[in-house]
Design an enzyme around this catalytic site. Sequence first.
Site, PDB file in Angstrom:
ATOM      1  N   ARG A 182      -4.400  11.126 -11.584  1.00 55.05           N
ATOM      2  CA  ARG A 182      -3.020  11.480 -11.238  1.00 55.05           C
ATOM      3  C   ARG A 182      -2.321  10.211 -10.808  1.00 55.05           C
ATOM      4  O   ARG A 182      -2.949   9.333 -10.215  1.00 55.05           O
ATOM      5  CB  ARG A 182      -3.044  12.507 -10.081  1.00 55.05           C
ATOM      6  CG  ARG A 182      -1.884  13.454 -10.106  1.00 55.05           C
ATOM      7  CD  ARG A 182      -2.088  14.579  -9.116  1.00 55.05           C
ATOM      8  NE  ARG A 182      -1.585  14.221  -7.784  1.00 55.05           N
ATOM      9  CZ  ARG A 182      -1.580  15.068  -6.763  1.00 55.05           C
ATOM     10  NH1 ARG A 182      -2.047  16.297  -6.897  1.00 55.05           N
ATOM     11  NH2 ARG A 182      -1.109  14.681  -5.585  1.00 55.05           N
ATOM     12  N   ARG A 201      -0.759   8.114   1.460  1.00 57.77           N
ATOM     13  CA  ARG A 201      -0.721   9.581   1.628  1.00 57.77           C
ATOM     14  C   ARG A 201      -1.506   9.990   2.863  1.00 57.77           C
ATOM     15  O   ARG A 201      -1.099  10.881   3.602  1.00 57.77           O
ATOM     16  CB  ARG A 201      -1.276  10.272   0.373  1.00 57.77           C
ATOM     17  CG  ARG A 201      -0.257  10.284  -0.759  1.00 57.77           C
ATOM     18  CD  ARG A 201      -0.913  10.431  -2.105  1.00 57.77           C
ATOM     19  NE  ARG A 201      -1.536  11.717  -2.305  1.00 57.77           N
ATOM     20  CZ  ARG A 201      -2.485  11.938  -3.222  1.00 57.77           C
ATOM     21  NH1 ARG A 201      -2.914  10.944  -3.993  1.00 57.77           N
ATOM     22  NH2 ARG A 201      -2.987  13.123  -3.363  1.00 57.77           N
ATOM     23  N   ARG A 260       5.342  19.676   6.101  1.00 55.10           N
ATOM     24  CA  ARG A 260       4.572  18.447   6.282  1.00 55.10           C
ATOM     25  C   ARG A 260       5.136  17.606   7.414  1.00 55.10           C
ATOM     26  O   ARG A 260       4.556  16.562   7.728  1.00 55.10           O
ATOM     27  CB  ARG A 260       4.629  17.624   4.990  1.00 55.10           C
ATOM     28  CG  ARG A 260       3.383  17.757   4.107  1.00 55.10           C
ATOM     29  CD  ARG A 260       3.663  16.980   2.848  1.00 55.10           C
ATOM     30  NE  ARG A 260       2.496  16.506   2.169  1.00 55.10           N
ATOM     31  CZ  ARG A 260       1.969  17.088   1.093  1.00 55.10           C
ATOM     32  NH1 ARG A 260       2.453  18.210   0.635  1.00 55.10           N
ATOM     33  NH2 ARG A 260       0.943  16.538   0.486  1.00 55.10           N
TER      34      ARG A 260
HETATM   35  N1  LIG Z   1       6.505  19.088   2.028  1.00 56.34           N
HETATM   36  C1  LIG Z   1       6.632  17.863   1.472  1.00 56.34           C
HETATM   37  N2  LIG Z   1       7.404  16.923   2.055  1.00 56.34           N
HETATM   38  C2  LIG Z   1       7.548  15.691   1.518  1.00 56.34           C
HETATM   39  N3  LIG Z   1       6.918  15.295   0.393  1.00 56.34           N
HETATM   40  C3  LIG Z   1       6.122  16.196  -0.240  1.00 56.34           C
HETATM   41  C4  LIG Z   1       5.951  17.517   0.268  1.00 56.34           C
HETATM   42  N4  LIG Z   1       5.113  18.195  -0.563  1.00 56.34           N
HETATM   43  C5  LIG Z   1       4.777  17.328  -1.531  1.00 56.34           C
HETATM   44  N5  LIG Z   1       5.371  16.124  -1.353  1.00 56.34           N
HETATM   45  C6  LIG Z   1       5.242  14.924  -2.205  1.00 56.34           C
HETATM   46  O1  LIG Z   1       4.397  15.254  -3.300  1.00 56.34           O
HETATM   47  C7  LIG Z   1       3.199  14.456  -3.256  1.00 56.34           C
HETATM   48  C8  LIG Z   1       2.032  15.277  -3.771  1.00 56.34           C
HETATM   49  O2  LIG Z   1       1.839  16.390  -2.947  1.00 56.34           O
HETATM   50  P1  LIG Z   1       0.620  17.392  -3.183  1.00 56.34           P
HETATM   51  O3  LIG Z   1       0.578  17.840  -4.583  1.00 56.34           O
HETATM   52  O4  LIG Z   1       0.720  18.446  -2.129  1.00 56.34           O
HETATM   53  O5  LIG Z   1      -0.679  16.494  -3.045  1.00 56.34           O
HETATM   54  P2  LIG Z   1      -1.702  16.111  -1.925  1.00 56.34           P
HETATM   55  O6  LIG Z   1      -1.893  17.261  -0.962  1.00 56.34           O
HETATM   56  O7  LIG Z   1      -2.908  15.808  -2.744  1.00 56.34           O
HETATM   57  O8  LIG Z   1      -1.111  14.881  -1.283  1.00 56.34           O
HETATM   58  C9  LIG Z   1       3.087  13.997  -1.806  1.00 56.34           C
HETATM   59  O9  LIG Z   1       2.330  12.814  -1.683  1.00 56.34           O
HETATM   60  C10 LIG Z   1       4.564  13.783  -1.467  1.00 56.34           C
HETATM   61  O10 LIG Z   1       5.056  12.584  -2.044  1.00 56.34           O
END
Ligand SMILES: Nc1ncnc2c1ncn2[C@@H]1O[C@H](COP(=O)(O)OP(=O)(O)O)[C@@H](O)[C@H]1O
Length: 290
Positions: free
Chosen positions: A217, A228, A146
Amino acid sequence: MRFASNHGERCSFGSSISADVGVSISMVRASTHASGAEPIQRFTHRYETPRAEQRHGAPLNLTLLGPPEAGKGTQAAILREQFDVVYLATGDMLRRHRGRGTDLGLAASKPMHAGRLVPDDLVIAMVTDALPDDSGSGLLLDGFPRTVAQAEALDDLLRARDRCLTAAILVDVADDVVIDRISGRRVCPSGHVFHVRYNRPARESVCDEDGAPLVRRDDDHPEAVRRRLAAYHDATEPLIARYARLGQLLRVNGAPSADAVFSQIRQGLSAMASPSAEQQEADHGTSSHR
Ligand SMILES: Nc1ncnc2c1ncn2[C@@H]1O[C@H](COP(=O)(O)OP(=O)(O)O)[C@@H](O)[C@H]1O
């Protein structure tokens, strides 16, 4: 066939995907839990046998990029049914850590609730721990990388396993669609996902799978959604240019139905597996990786 690696080399892909394979999927219902993974959608589908094809080709190493609620999890479920891949979804992994109350879960809880990214070092360490030395036929990452730092770490992790990224699949969806989708998303405590308009449970606010109440959620509240999306635009979008530069980007329009999106992915992977004569010439003399 070869794909671009992070060194401008091409990533070998064998003949895993053939361009003429037909696609027909119809979603029947949500959803079930795979071990430790996001609840997956179940699909009926008519396909040639890509798993068998994949066996004759090189492993697929894929990552799914896109804003929240772009449909990455849905596409991951289809890809997992179609290809023999180890699946890692960092959001799910972090939610499980939170659920278990581990140190990582405690550290991740605040940023996640607020809609902010969890610090790179924590997420990279978690993925490093989880990534098998040998992921069989391939790897499917959802929600990682990310940030540019995470992308660089992923390159290193793959290189250490004599692999490179086959494709970064961007499921592209406009912000207003994201907001509309998220506002109607409802989940049960075990993570089964519904939508008040697009995927309604049989009984209102009750999970079809386990009868538990459906709720929002905890990071789907408007302020967290705004953050986000901001995190996506600020930290994750730069990866799009990076992967495009490296010839690894596969951009698909995430607005239509799940099967239409997957059809674009399949065609895109086929096209990447059959580079133009020009591209092949450019690649001539470069080494291939798994
Ligand atoms: N690769 C990542 N780096 C940093 N934070 C992450 C990462 N993957 C997930 N997160 C955290 O988990 C949360 C939820 O992620 P995710 O389930 O992929 O949901 P979405 O794609 O709906 O935002 C993100 O908003 C972040 O806080």
